[in-house]
Design an enzyme around this catalytic site. Structure first.
Site, PDB file in Angstrom:
ATOM      1  N   GLU A 427      26.630 118.737  42.566  1.00 25.63           N
ATOM      2  CA  GLU A 427      25.573 117.872  43.086  1.00 25.63           C
ATOM      3  C   GLU A 427      26.135 116.572  43.686  1.00 25.63           C
ATOM      4  O   GLU A 427      25.706 116.145  44.755  1.00 25.63           O
ATOM      5  CB  GLU A 427      24.577 117.568  41.964  1.00 25.63           C
ATOM      6  CG  GLU A 427      23.390 116.704  42.339  1.00 25.63           C
ATOM      7  CD  GLU A 427      22.357 117.398  43.229  1.00 25.63           C
ATOM      8  OE1 GLU A 427      22.560 118.561  43.614  1.00 25.63           O
ATOM      9  OE2 GLU A 427      21.337 116.758  43.546  1.00 25.63           O
ATOM     10  N   THR A 558      13.190 120.286  58.152  1.00 27.97           N
ATOM     11  CA  THR A 558      14.099 119.939  57.059  1.00 27.97           C
ATOM     12  C   THR A 558      13.929 120.879  55.867  1.00 27.97           C
ATOM     13  O   THR A 558      14.763 120.920  54.973  1.00 27.97           O
ATOM     14  CB  THR A 558      13.932 118.464  56.638  1.00 27.97           C
ATOM     15  OG1 THR A 558      15.029 118.108  55.794  1.00 27.97           O
ATOM     16  CG2 THR A 558      12.621 118.235  55.904  1.00 27.97           C
TER      17      THR A 558
END
Ligand SMILES: *[C@@H]1O[C@H](CO)[C@@H](O)[C@H](O)[C@H]1NC(C)=O
Ligand SMILES: *[C@@H]1O[C@H](CO)[C@@H](O)[C@H](O)[C@H]1NC(C)=O
Length: 567
Positions: A427, A558
């Site tokens: 992440e 997106t």
């Protein structure tokens, strides 16, 4: 502000008599326009012409054909994802992939169903799509379980539905799966939803409230926001918002305006990002905005500057809007300038090469974040969208140096994937900058971080994998734009790793730690709908024929929803 023009020295000053007539004429015309606008909002800008772009690589010479076997494997992963959801959690927003339970955190309209539909269309999974359409037609968007998040709702639900309409209008959905009346009903749902979201824009700046209450039809602050007269008890005077939240509704709303002829949608979303695009606040770096921003007065309350989570899709849409706006849109040249300025600022101020580590001589390019006066040598997985968007822009605006920059960033993201035990990227991670005037903000501190750094020159600051698409999304763009096979290979490596580590009894789990060997203990019982709407879609598109959803005729939102390039 949009529409604002600075007039030169006017004739009015020279000839008082003709100036009176002119003034009267202007008044009459203005009045007429105002009345007309109120009677029936018109689209000032025509949307009729499919305007192709020249973005994709052209000299395939047979190399751009489908890699059938690999494409089919990804399609199988989508079928599995869909089947497990359908059998165990139908109607919930998402399925929990380890326990098989349903979970609803997106207002309970069945987020997975709406968000995954455009992937089903592209893959031609008609039986699955028929089920989804049936559910979608029955959703009541006027009632919501909870406060509604306009950003998430726009990109997942609104974008998902508009994409179905566009794919249908392009002739890509067979009549026995969807027909004209059902198509019209889906568009009506989209309009209903957009109208329910409208109170979001009721702020002095036009920037959206972080939440909307569908019952009271009012904007609301973020649930963690503290209202208080005591300055010591509150963090900010008013609700604040990041650039991504206020700057990524314009594609969806542009498309909605094109489909309905109602100009208000394009208008409100343009006003929402106006304080970013037409920012009157001086930022030391051209094109980059400081955030977060006070939604009541448009001023930045802090000075965070980057392309990472919370800011990312504003920059993405700043480019992509130029592929969807009518050529007569007066703001196009400004959008182009703002995008190019910000991309060059990103390269100059936030791009950072890693120094060699004891067991890893190679150096990689990453993008950090600026926080006030401080540079943070840390990047998030979300920022791996940047190579894809910058590559697109480098094609459209003919900027070879941005292409080089984007491909170097993409190589950095790949290094993150290949460095870990699972071959999936974490992440967030850090590196030791090769060039740095100051002591870097982050250094490896734990034994584990030191070990990771020694081996690979980077170390994880948050070692989870959340099913995110950004790396494979950028690989898809790189493949379609450069035609280089290696990007297809990299995508396959990533997919094989996800198949091995994330596949769980009821879907694809997130991972707690990408540095852990294969184990069920590593599973996190979560599967976000973007796994289906983006990660699997971009992977599949990388292996299927390059003419499918060509970048010369489609623009991806997106959330991965394709819209036709009609202007
Ligand atoms: C593909 O064909 C074109 C024109 O025939 C040629 O110019 C190009 O070099 C070829 N590309 C490859 C990769 O062979
Ligand atoms: C547009 O914005 C205005 C505030 O400027 C708001 O009152 C209105 O409801 C919005 N309409 C839509 C359709 O978003």
């Amino acid at each position: 502000m949009p529409g604002f023009r600075r007039w030169g020295k006017s004739k009015l000053e020279r000839n008082p008599q003709s100036s009176f007539k002119l003034l009267a004429a202007v008044l009459v015309i203005t009045l007429y326009l105002i009345i007309k606008e109120f009677q029936h909002p018109t689209v000032h800008l025509p949307y009729t012409t499919p305007v192709g772009a020249h973005i994709q690589y052209t000299q395939w010479n047979g190399t751009g054909k489908a890699h059938e076997k690999r494409a089919d494997k990804v399609r199988d992963a989508m079928r599995y994802t869909f089947r497990k959801y359908r059998e165990n959690a139908w109607g919930y927003d998402d399925i929990l992939p380890v326990s098989g339970k349903g979970s609803s955190s997106r207002n309970g309209w069945g987020a997975f169903i709406v968000d995954s539909a455009s992937t089903l269309v592209l893959m031609g999974l008609w039986d699955e799509l028929s089920h989804s359409i049936e559910h979608i037609l029955g959703i009541d968007f006027t009632v919501a379980d909870d406060l509604v998040d306009p950003f998430e709702t726009t990109i997942r639900y609104l974008g998902g539905m508009l994409s179905i309409v566009d794919l249908y209008d392009a002739g890509l959905i067979p009549q026995d799966v969807l027909h004209d009346e059902a198509r019209d009903l889906i568009l009506e749902h989209a309009v209903t939803l957009a109208q329910k979201l409208a109170p979001a824009y009721d702020t002095p700046t036009g920037m959206p409230w972080p939440r909307v209450d569908f019952e009271t039809e009012q904007g609301e602050p973020n649930p963690t926001f503290v209202f208080s007269d005591d300055p010591n008890k509150r963090e900010y005077d008013h609700p604040v918002i990041g650039p991504a939240r206020t700057g990524s509704s314009i594609l969806e709303n542009r498309v909605l305006t094109r489909m309905t002829g109602a100009y208000i949608f394009a208008k409100n979303s343009t006003l929402a990002w106006a304080p970013l695009v037409w920012s009157k606040w001086v930022s030391p770096w051209p094109g980059m905005v400081d955030a977060p921003i006070d939604i009541m007065n448009g001023s930045p309350v802090a000075r965070a500057r980057h392309w990472d989570g919370g800011h990312d899709s504003y920059y993405e849409y700043l480019f992509k809007i130029t592929l969807l706006s009518p050529p007569t849109d007066p703001h196009l040249s400004l959008y182009k300038k703002r995008f190019l300025d910000s991309a060059y600022s990103l390269r100059k101020y936030l791009g950072s090469r890693s120094a060699s580590a004891p067991n890893h001589i190679m150096q990689h390019l990453f993008i950090g974040r600026q926080n006030g006066e401080e540079y943070h040598n840390q990047q998030g997985h979300l920022a791996c969208f940047a190579p894809g968007t910058i590559l697109l822009a480098s094609q459209q605006y003919n900027q070879p140096s941005l292409r080089t920059f984007a491909l170097a960033l993409l190589e950095g993201c790949r290094h993150i994937y290949t460095s870990t035990t699972t071959k999936i990227g974490p992440e967030t991670w850090s590196w030791t900058p090769k060039f740095s005037y100051d002591e870097p903000r982050f250094a490896p501190t734990t034994e584990r971080q030191k070990e990771e750094w020694t081996k690979s020159g980077i170390w994880s600051t948050e070692p989870a994998y959340k099913g995110r698409p950004e790396y494979v999304e950028s690989l898809f763009y790189a493949w379609r734009i450069t035609g280089e096979q290696r990007y297809r290979e990299w995508a396959w490596e990533a997919f094989a790793a996800m198949e091995e580590h994330c596949k769980a009894p009821y879907g694809y789990a997130q991972l707690a730690d990408v540095w852990q060997a294969k184990s069920e203990d590593n599973w996190v019982d979560m599967q976000e709908s973007f796994w289906a709407s983006e990660t699997l879609k971009y992977l599949w598109l990388t292996f299927t024929d390059v003419e499918t959803a060509s970048l010369d005729t489609w623009v991806f939102s997106t959330e991965g929803h394709p819209f036709r390039m009609i202007r």
